[in-house]
Scaffold this active site. Structure first.
Site, short mmCIF file in Angstrom:
data_model
loop_
_atom_site.label_atom_id
_atom_site.label_comp_id
_atom_site.label_asym_id
_atom_site.label_seq_id
_atom_site.Cartn_x
_atom_site.Cartn_y
_atom_site.Cartn_z
N ILE A 1 0.83 -1.21 0.00
CA ILE A 1 0.00 0.00 0.00
C ILE A 1 0.87 1.26 0.00
O ILE A 1 0.59 2.21 -0.73
CB ILE A 1 -0.98 0.00 1.19
N ASP B 1 10.87 3.46 6.41
CA ASP B 1 10.76 2.01 6.57
C ASP B 1 12.07 1.51 7.15
O ASP B 1 13.12 1.65 6.51
CB ASP B 1 10.46 1.33 5.23
N SER C 1 -10.83 -0.43 5.59
CA SER C 1 -10.15 -1.48 4.83
C SER C 1 -10.57 -1.43 3.37
O SER C 1 -11.56 -0.79 3.00
CB SER C 1 -10.49 -2.86 5.40
N CYS C 2 -9.83 -2.15 2.54
CA CYS C 2 -10.17 -2.21 1.11
C CYS C 2 -11.55 -2.81 0.91
O CYS C 2 -12.32 -2.36 0.06
CB CYS C 2 -9.11 -3.02 0.35
N THR D 1 -13.25 -11.57 8.67
CA THR D 1 -13.06 -10.18 8.27
C THR D 1 -14.03 -9.31 9.05
O THR D 1 -15.17 -9.70 9.27
CB THR D 1 -13.26 -9.96 6.75
N GLY D 2 -13.56 -8.17 9.45
CA GLY D 2 -14.43 -7.22 10.15
C GLY D 2 -15.03 -6.20 9.21
O GLY D 2 -15.69 -5.25 9.64
N ARG E 1 -9.75 -16.48 1.22
CA ARG E 1 -8.50 -16.07 0.59
C ARG E 1 -8.21 -17.05 -0.54
O ARG E 1 -8.19 -18.26 -0.33
CB ARG E 1 -7.36 -16.07 1.62
#
Length: 332
Positions: free
Chosen positions: A12, A33, A149-150, A209-210, A232
């Site tokens: 991302i 990073d 989220s996506c 998943t939430g 998945r």
């Protein structure tokens, strides 16, 4: 000009940088990073197995990646509190680590001198915003926000349109989701989620998943009305939401299609899409929209019971919304 920094240079983080570079009102000042050097940052940004090679010029020096002649500082701090956001005059820090996703940990960016923070993950403590759905509820006093989220970004615009037109009594969502970096290349330890430790490239893996419950946070009228799960699957990118709902009003599938098509051409243009073509997942690689309704894939059992299907590039579409939210926060 909005000065931004990106913390976390993963899938991302790198795509957010690609999108941000295309916006004339955003200046990317720095990335952080702790696990990468400038030469490796340049390499990872330039070459992308999913979205292809970056079209411009990418080089580096000891302290920067240089994209199309523009220098972007590279830091290697583990603790965001130690980052030079104050001296770099950062307006908005984007945290795409998946680690600093709660108010107390994201506050480290504020302590480091950033004026505001956008988190690229769902959060249980930071207010969540989905562009096209509830960004109008954002107020300038909010220093730390989440882009959800996506999957929530795919589901929420669709749920909003359906609920406003027909009313949602209750619903179940399944996302058939491409593999992500949290999964394993071969069977390995995953103590919290045993199935999640199985080989990503060779299995269909049921997962939690939430995302559906989170819709209730961005659309309070749907609180407690939606829940969901995930499978998945071994595709590198693009996912699809299956939303099965019981409606409050009787309708026809043609009327549902009409309402969604109108929304996709009107107030939700660029966020919600509509197609009647015989599409498959790879047709949406690089699609910047949050949710593309597949009119020919959905079905209706009765006047109040329907299954709706909507696609999303879980990397690129989501990253585009992150940058949209950054712009909205900066303006408001």
């Amino acid at each position: 000009m909005v000065r931004i920094a990106i913390n976390g240079f993963g899938r991302i983080g790198r795509l957010v940088l690609r999108v941000a570079l295309s916006r004339s009102n955003i200046e990317v000042v720095a990335v952080n990073d702790p696990f990468i050097t400038t030469d490796y940052a340049a390499y990872m940004f330039k070459y992308d197995s999913t979205h292809g090679r970056y079209a411009g010029e990418v080089t580096h020096d000891d302290k920067h990646i240089i994209i199309d002649g523009k220098k972007i500082a590279v830091h290697q701090e583990r603790d965001p509190a130690n980052l030079p956001w104050g001296s770099e005059n950062i307006d908005i820090a984007i945290d795409s680590t998946g680690v600093f996703k709660e108010l107390d940990t994201a506050q480290k960016h504020i302590d480091a001198g950033a004026k505001k923070v956008v988190i690229t993950a769902p959060s249980s403590t930071a207010p969540m915003f989905v562009v096209g759905v509830n960004e109008d509820k954002y107020t300038s006093d909010l220093k730390i926000v989440s882009n959800a989220s996506c999957t929530t970004n795919c589901l929420a615009p669709l749920a909003k349109v359906i609920d406003e037109a027909f009313g949602i009594e209750e619903g179940l969502m399944t996302t058939v989701h491409s593999l992500t970096a949290t999964q394993k290349t071969v069977d390995g330890p995953s103590h919290k989620d045993w199935r999640g430790g199985r080989t990503a490239s060779g299995n269909i893996i049921p997962s939690s998943t939430g995302a559906a419950k989170a819709v209730g946070k961005v659309l309070p009228q749907l609180q407690g009305k939606l829940t969901g799960m995930a499978f998945r699957v071994p595709t590198v990118d693009v996912s699809v939401v299956d939303l099965t709902v019981k409606l409050q009003k009787e309708t026809t599938y043609d009327e549902i299609k009409k309402v969604i098509k109108q929304a996709s051409e009107g107030k939700l243009k660029g966020v919600l899409g509509y197609t009647e073509d015989a599409v498959v997942s790879s047709d949406f690689l690089g699609d910047s929209r949050s949710s593309i309704f597949d009119a020919s894939a959905g079905i209706q059992l009765s006047p109040k019971f329907v299954k709706l299907v909507s696609w999303y590039d879980n990397e690129y579409g989501y990253s585009t919304r992150v940058v949209d939210l950054v712009e909205h926060v900066a303006k408001n």
